[in-house]
Enzyme design. Structure first.
Site, PDB file in Angstrom:
ATOM      1  N   CYS A  54       0.859  -1.174   0.000  1.00 34.94           N
ATOM      2  CA  CYS A  54       0.000   0.000   0.000  1.00 34.94           C
ATOM      3  C   CYS A  54       0.901   1.231   0.000  1.00 34.94           C
ATOM      4  CB  CYS A  54      -0.993  -0.005   1.163  1.00 34.94           C
ATOM      5  SG  CYS A  54      -0.267   0.170   2.777  1.00 34.94           S
ATOM      6  N   CYS A  83      -4.811  -0.960  -1.162  1.00 37.56           N
ATOM      7  CA  CYS A  83      -5.338   0.405  -1.170  1.00 37.56           C
ATOM      8  C   CYS A  83      -6.799   0.382  -1.583  1.00 37.56           C
ATOM      9  CB  CYS A  83      -4.564   1.266  -2.163  1.00 37.56           C
ATOM     10  SG  CYS A  83      -2.794   1.262  -1.887  1.00 37.56           S
ATOM     11  N   CYS A 113      -3.140   3.296  -5.944  1.00 33.97           N
ATOM     12  CA  CYS A 113      -2.323   2.163  -5.527  1.00 33.97           C
ATOM     13  C   CYS A 113      -0.975   2.221  -6.220  1.00 33.97           C
ATOM     14  CB  CYS A 113      -2.991   0.844  -5.899  1.00 33.97           C
ATOM     15  SG  CYS A 113      -4.330   0.404  -4.805  1.00 33.97           S
TER      16      CYS A 113
END
Length: 156
Positions: free
Chosen positions: A7, A79, A87
């Site tokens: 992430c 994400c 992302c």
């Protein structure tokens, strides 16, 4: 098999996924996590939640994807596109999947509402990890089947 949970900040979701995966997975599988722009610290609520769940928290820290100990076989972004997050795109010849989860670190409201956001993120990730770990060996060793399974798990 090495799994990378990726992430942006590497402080909540990817850490929750890494620790949970490593607690549940067989020795032949190992998870790691990283961020494209790591915050430098693990969110204290993530650590507290993992401890409540009986999952070890030692050794987990916020880190950059530039410092991975091994090349991953699978990269799973966590994400939340629905929240307008971008992302990070991991470059490399790996299987990729997106398991979007809202960032509990951005939750607002009362203390119990914020805690509920962390619990929900953990619950979603754990359910998906358990689904992954229940895949048949046949599926795990067939890249096409595994790619399809990873995508489906991301919708659980």
């Amino acid at each position: 098999m090495n799994i990378l949970f990726l992430c942006t900040g590497n402080s909540c979701r990817s850490i929750l996924a890494e620790a949970t995966f490593n607690a549940l997975a067989p020795d032949s599988m190992q998870a790691m996590s990283a961020g494209s722009q790591p915050t430098g610290e693990v969110h204290p609520r993530s650590i507290a939640l993992l401890k409540r769940e009986g999952i070890a928290t030692e050794g987990y820290y916020s880190k950059s994807w530039d410092n991975l100990p091994v090349t991953p076989d699978i990269v799973i972004t966590v994400c939340s596109n629905a929240a307008g997050e971008t992302c990070p795109a991991y470059l490399g010849n790996v299987l990729r999947a997106h398991w979007g989860v809202d960032d509990p670190a951005k939750a607002t409201g009362t203390d119990s509402e914020i805690e509920a956001a962390f619990t929900q993120a953990y619950s979603i990730l754990r359910t998906r990890i358990e689904a992954f770990l229940s895949l048949s060996p046949d599926c795990l060793h067939d890249k096409e089947k595994l790619q399809q399974a990873l995508q489906l798990i991301g919708h659980i």
